[in-house]
Enzyme design. Structure first.
Site, PDB file in Angstrom:
ATOM      1  N   ILE B 121      17.545  21.355   0.526  1.00 56.45           N
ATOM      2  CA  ILE B 121      17.168  20.995  -0.847  1.00 56.45           C
ATOM      3  C   ILE B 121      16.262  19.768  -0.862  1.00 56.45           C
ATOM      4  O   ILE B 121      16.351  18.918   0.029  1.00 56.45           O
ATOM      5  CB  ILE B 121      18.443  20.762  -1.704  1.00 56.45           C
ATOM      6  N   CYS B 122      15.385  19.715  -1.860  1.00 52.75           N
ATOM      7  CA  CYS B 122      14.600  18.518  -2.156  1.00 52.75           C
ATOM      8  C   CYS B 122      13.546  18.271  -1.072  1.00 52.75           C
ATOM      9  O   CYS B 122      12.622  19.060  -0.909  1.00 52.75           O
ATOM     10  CB  CYS B 122      15.545  17.332  -2.363  1.00 52.75           C
ATOM     11  N   ALA B 123      13.668  17.190  -0.307  1.00 52.12           N
ATOM     12  CA  ALA B 123      12.721  16.929   0.775  1.00 52.12           C
ATOM     13  C   ALA B 123      13.110  17.661   2.062  1.00 52.12           C
ATOM     14  O   ALA B 123      12.299  17.756   2.990  1.00 52.12           O
ATOM     15  CB  ALA B 123      12.641  15.426   1.054  1.00 52.12           C
TER      16      ALA B 123
END
Lengths: 205, 205
Positions: B121-123
């Site tokens: 998730i995300c980065a």
């Protein structure tokens, strides 16, 4: 040209003001770790100085789903300090422990009498009930806690977050972002919270 | 009367199956604490055995907004173990550290070759890119990471969670519940996740 500098100065001044706001987040064994961490993280993103205080000491705290979190300090060490908001995360075990704590009771009474913000989510509004805080005010909580609160408060069923004067309450993990953003809005203002919410990819109006 | 017992037996059997599912959540310094904890907490609520492994050791890990979390163990101790899912939380610092880690690279390659789930998730999808995992698959990430991913993957802009084969990816803190519920759905089934989501007060269809 003289006016060009004003917005920048104003922003820096606001930033300074935001930095000076402070939050105490009490972390008790059995706390709901998502509710705890969303409050701490979102408030820090909003530039608020957050102190995470372990209820019993400064050792790692085992939360409701066994995640262990190391507090910044113990509650005893900061119990006489002043904070702009005192935040009580939910979780049944954590809430019961805070309800039984005389130190938590004293902190909440002092916070109420000085007109500071108090914020509680999920099972934690029962902590307020136990310590006789904010009686008669409108609040909400995790739905199953309603029977413990409906006599003492004006219970709200249909809102994710309820603010009545200096009291902010909310319902559970699924409303924890809204709860944290509402606290941040009170302390850091809507403009800052809009920026924070955008970074989180959370809707905010 | 004979048939009355079957659903109960089936439920217990499913519960047993769910309990046997396992997740490795890697916790690196600079991890986004909300993304980490929502994954760990929600998967545990779904009956999945979650191991929180510190990237460098088993000492407390300082996350992106200074919350310190004590892992269950170190990654070195569990790097040869098999898990049904390997979860990579976001946070720029945490993702960069996982991208630089040869142990993380080996775990991901082993997970991919054995057909196990990988979730980021995300980065953290950039960790997959760095280690050459799931190339060509559809994925998403925190919006600002897109330039690092668009060449190697089929990038999806308009979904909170993307599943392509054994890869599950998501965008940021605001999509972390959906991300965790999707992982739980794969391992514990929709019925269990409906129950978990209801308890969280999170919408789930």
């Amino acid at each position: 040209m003289v006016f060009v500098g004003f917005p920048a100065i104003s922003r820096h001044f606001c930033k300074f003001l935001n930095m000076s706001k402070s939050a105490l987040v009490i972390l008790a064994p059995g706390a709901e770790e998502m509710e705890f961490i969303i409050a701490a993280d979102v408030l820090r993103r909003a530039g608020i100085k957050v102190t995470v205080a372990g209820l019993n000491d400064a050792e790692p705290v085992k939360c409701s789903r066994d995640v262990q979190i190391l507090p910044d300090t113990s509650l005893a060490k900061v119990s006489s300090d002043k904070f702009d908001v005192v935040v009580l995360p939910g979780g049944l075990g954590g809430s019961n422990a805070m309800a039984e704590s005389t130190v938590v009771g004293e902190i909440l009474k002092s916070q109420e009498s000085s007109g500071g913000l108090i914020a509680a989510i999920c099972a934690a509004p029962t902590v307020l009930a136990k310590h006789g805080i904010a009686s008669g005010k409108s609040l909400t909580s995790y739905p199953s806690m309603k029977p413990q609160l409906a006599d003492q408060y004006s219970y709200v069923d249909d809102k994710s977050v309820v603010k009545d004067g200096n009291l902010i309450t909310s319902r559970g993990p699924g409303t924890a972002y809204e709860f944290a953003l509402k606290i941040a809005e009170e302390l850091a203002g809507k403009e800052k919270v809009q920026e924070v919410a955008k970074g989180l990819l959370v809707a905010y109006n």
